[in-house]
Structures are given as structure tokens and as C-alpha cells.
Design a protein around this motif. Structure first.
Motif, mmCIF file in Angstrom:
data_model
loop_
_atom_site.group_PDB
_atom_site.id
_atom_site.type_symbol
_atom_site.label_atom_id
_atom_site.label_comp_id
_atom_site.label_asym_id
_atom_site.label_seq_id
_atom_site.Cartn_x
_atom_site.Cartn_y
_atom_site.Cartn_z
ATOM 1 N N PRO A 21 0.801 -1.220 0.000
ATOM 2 C CA PRO A 21 0.000 0.000 0.000
ATOM 3 C C PRO A 21 0.840 1.279 0.000
ATOM 4 O O PRO A 21 0.375 2.322 -0.457
ATOM 5 C CB PRO A 21 -0.842 -0.095 1.276
ATOM 6 C CG PRO A 21 -0.255 -1.177 2.079
ATOM 7 C CD PRO A 21 0.585 -2.029 1.184
ATOM 8 N N ASP A 22 2.066 1.209 0.478
ATOM 9 C CA ASP A 22 2.921 2.396 0.465
ATOM 10 C C ASP A 22 3.371 2.766 -0.947
ATOM 11 O O ASP A 22 3.782 3.895 -1.191
ATOM 12 C CB ASP A 22 4.151 2.182 1.349
ATOM 13 C CG ASP A 22 3.780 2.120 2.820
ATOM 14 O OD1 ASP A 22 2.775 2.754 3.210
ATOM 15 O OD2 ASP A 22 4.481 1.432 3.573
ATOM 16 N N MET A 23 3.287 1.831 -1.876
ATOM 17 C CA MET A 23 3.687 2.083 -3.259
ATOM 18 C C MET A 23 2.509 2.528 -4.133
ATOM 19 O O MET A 23 2.685 2.875 -5.284
ATOM 20 C CB MET A 23 4.301 0.814 -3.869
ATOM 21 C CG MET A 23 5.485 0.263 -3.110
ATOM 22 S SD MET A 23 6.897 1.345 -3.130
ATOM 23 C CE MET A 23 7.437 1.147 -4.797
ATOM 24 N N ASP A 24 1.309 2.524 -3.590
ATOM 25 C CA ASP A 24 0.096 2.810 -4.355
ATOM 26 C C ASP A 24 -0.280 4.286 -4.233
ATOM 27 O O ASP A 24 -1.084 4.680 -3.399
ATOM 28 C CB ASP A 24 -1.047 1.920 -3.854
ATOM 29 C CG ASP A 24 -2.308 2.058 -4.686
ATOM 30 O OD1 ASP A 24 -2.268 2.722 -5.727
ATOM 31 O OD2 ASP A 24 -3.328 1.475 -4.278
ATOM 32 N N GLU A 25 0.295 5.112 -5.074
ATOM 33 C CA GLU A 25 0.043 6.549 -5.025
ATOM 34 C C GLU A 25 -1.397 6.886 -5.407
ATOM 35 O O GLU A 25 -2.007 7.782 -4.827
ATOM 36 C CB GLU A 25 1.020 7.296 -5.936
ATOM 37 C CG GLU A 25 2.478 7.166 -5.507
ATOM 38 C CD GLU A 25 2.740 7.674 -4.097
ATOM 39 O OE1 GLU A 25 2.113 8.668 -3.681
ATOM 40 O OE2 GLU A 25 3.564 7.062 -3.400
ATOM 41 N N VAL A 26 -1.956 6.170 -6.370
ATOM 42 C CA VAL A 26 -3.342 6.421 -6.782
ATOM 43 C C VAL A 26 -4.287 6.067 -5.635
ATOM 44 O O VAL A 26 -5.219 6.816 -5.327
ATOM 45 C CB VAL A 26 -3.687 5.620 -8.058
ATOM 46 C CG1 VAL A 26 -5.163 5.762 -8.396
ATOM 47 C CG2 VAL A 26 -2.835 6.086 -9.218
ATOM 48 N N GLY A 27 -4.041 4.934 -5.000
ATOM 49 C CA GLY A 27 -4.872 4.529 -3.872
ATOM 50 C C GLY A 27 -4.808 5.520 -2.720
ATOM 51 O O GLY A 27 -5.819 5.823 -2.077
ATOM 52 N N GLN A 54 -7.961 7.673 -1.245
ATOM 53 C CA GLN A 54 -8.295 7.613 0.173
ATOM 54 C C GLN A 54 -8.381 9.007 0.779
ATOM 55 O O GLN A 54 -9.242 9.280 1.605
ATOM 56 C CB GLN A 54 -7.258 6.771 0.927
ATOM 57 C CG GLN A 54 -7.600 6.537 2.380
ATOM 58 C CD GLN A 54 -8.899 5.767 2.553
ATOM 59 O OE1 GLN A 54 -9.234 4.903 1.767
ATOM 60 N NE2 GLN A 54 -9.633 6.104 3.590
ATOM 61 N N GLN A 55 -7.492 9.895 0.366
ATOM 62 C CA GLN A 55 -7.541 11.269 0.868
ATOM 63 C C GLN A 55 -8.808 11.975 0.436
ATOM 64 O O GLN A 55 -9.366 12.776 1.185
ATOM 65 C CB GLN A 55 -6.326 12.064 0.399
ATOM 66 C CG GLN A 55 -5.079 11.763 1.177
ATOM 67 C CD GLN A 55 -3.913 12.633 0.726
ATOM 68 O OE1 GLN A 55 -3.899 13.154 -0.380
ATOM 69 N NE2 GLN A 55 -2.933 12.790 1.592
ATOM 70 N N LEU A 56 -9.287 11.689 -0.764
ATOM 71 C CA LEU A 56 -10.530 12.295 -1.235
ATOM 72 C C LEU A 56 -11.725 11.823 -0.415
ATOM 73 O O LEU A 56 -12.691 12.567 -0.232
ATOM 74 C CB LEU A 56 -10.758 11.978 -2.715
ATOM 75 C CG LEU A 56 -9.803 12.641 -3.695
ATOM 76 C CD1 LEU A 56 -10.046 12.118 -5.106
ATOM 77 C CD2 LEU A 56 -9.949 14.146 -3.657
ATOM 78 N N LYS A 57 -11.686 10.590 0.067
ATOM 79 C CA LYS A 57 -12.776 10.037 0.866
ATOM 80 C C LYS A 57 -12.724 10.499 2.317
ATOM 81 O O LYS A 57 -13.727 10.455 3.016
ATOM 82 C CB LYS A 57 -12.735 8.509 0.840
ATOM 83 C CG LYS A 57 -13.115 7.924 -0.487
ATOM 84 C CD LYS A 57 -13.076 6.410 -0.405
ATOM 85 C CE LYS A 57 -13.427 5.781 -1.733
ATOM 86 N NZ LYS A 57 -13.386 4.320 -1.671
ATOM 87 N N SER A 58 -11.570 10.931 2.781
ATOM 88 C CA SER A 58 -11.423 11.337 4.175
ATOM 89 C C SER A 58 -12.187 12.630 4.422
ATOM 90 O O SER A 58 -12.235 13.512 3.566
ATOM 91 C CB SER A 58 -9.948 11.569 4.513
ATOM 92 O OG SER A 58 -9.225 10.375 4.356
ATOM 93 N N PRO A 59 -12.779 12.756 5.608
ATOM 94 C CA PRO A 59 -13.486 14.007 5.906
ATOM 95 C C PRO A 59 -12.510 15.177 5.954
ATOM 96 O O PRO A 59 -11.382 15.049 6.414
ATOM 97 C CB PRO A 59 -14.113 13.761 7.280
ATOM 98 C CG PRO A 59 -13.433 12.568 7.833
ATOM 99 C CD PRO A 59 -12.829 11.816 6.695
ATOM 100 N N LYS A 60 -12.970 16.303 5.443
ATOM 101 C CA LYS A 60 -12.109 17.490 5.401
ATOM 102 C C LYS A 60 -11.970 18.122 6.785
ATOM 103 O O LYS A 60 -10.935 18.607 7.157
ATOM 104 C CB LYS A 60 -12.686 18.524 4.428
ATOM 105 C CG LYS A 60 -12.871 18.009 3.031
ATOM 106 C CD LYS A 60 -11.546 17.681 2.402
ATOM 107 C CE LYS A 60 -11.749 17.229 0.980
ATOM 108 N NZ LYS A 60 -11.178 15.996 0.634
#
Length: 79
Positions: A51-57, A61-67
Motif C-alpha cells: 500500500p505504500d507504493m500505491d500513489e493512486v490509492g 483515500q484522501q478524497l474520501k477522508s473528511p475534510k
């Protein structure tokens, strides 16, 4: 190395090797790993699911996180 030699060393058939080369999804991942191993390219497979190599993922995930997170209102406090 010929395709027949590669297929033999990877313990698969010449037909399966052809499907792999064409990118057909019916070829199992085990065959892919065997072929990569025979070709000496299997060293980086440990990073495939890292998962540390998955920049798209990470971006998704950041887009789904609450602002902004608001504290829940507590009406049961009696002062």
C-alpha cells in the motif's frame, strides 16, 4: 530462449504463454509469476500489493477522508 523452452521451464503450456503475451485475463497469476521467475524478473513482486507504493490509492483515500471533523454535540452534560 524460445517460447517452447520458456513454457517448459515455467511448467505451463505454449498456448497459455501465448494468452499471457496477448494480455488475456484468463491466464492465472500463478503462470505469470512462474514466467517472471524464469525470466529473472520476479524480484519486485513483493511490492505489487504494497500500500505504500500505491500513489493512486493514497490519493483516492484522501478524497474520501473528511475534510473537517466536528466534535459531537453532547446534550447530557448538566452543569
Amino acid at each position: 530462449m524460445t517460447q517452447v523452452e520458456l513454457a517448459t521451464r515455467a511448467s505451463t503450456s505454449h498456448a497459455a504463454l501465448g494468452r499471457l503475451e496477448r494480455g488475456e485475463p484468463s491466464v492465472g497469476i500463478g503462470i505469470l509469476v512462474q514466467v517472471l521467475d524464469v525470466l529473472g524478473l520476479a524480484a519486485g513482486l513483493g511490492q505489487v500489493a504494497d500500500p505504500d507504493m500505491d500513489e493512486v490509492g493514497k490519493s483516492l483515500q484522501q478524497l474520501k477522508s473528511p475534510k473537517r471533523v466536528r466534535a459531537k454535540k453532547r446534550d447530557d452534560l448538566d452543569f
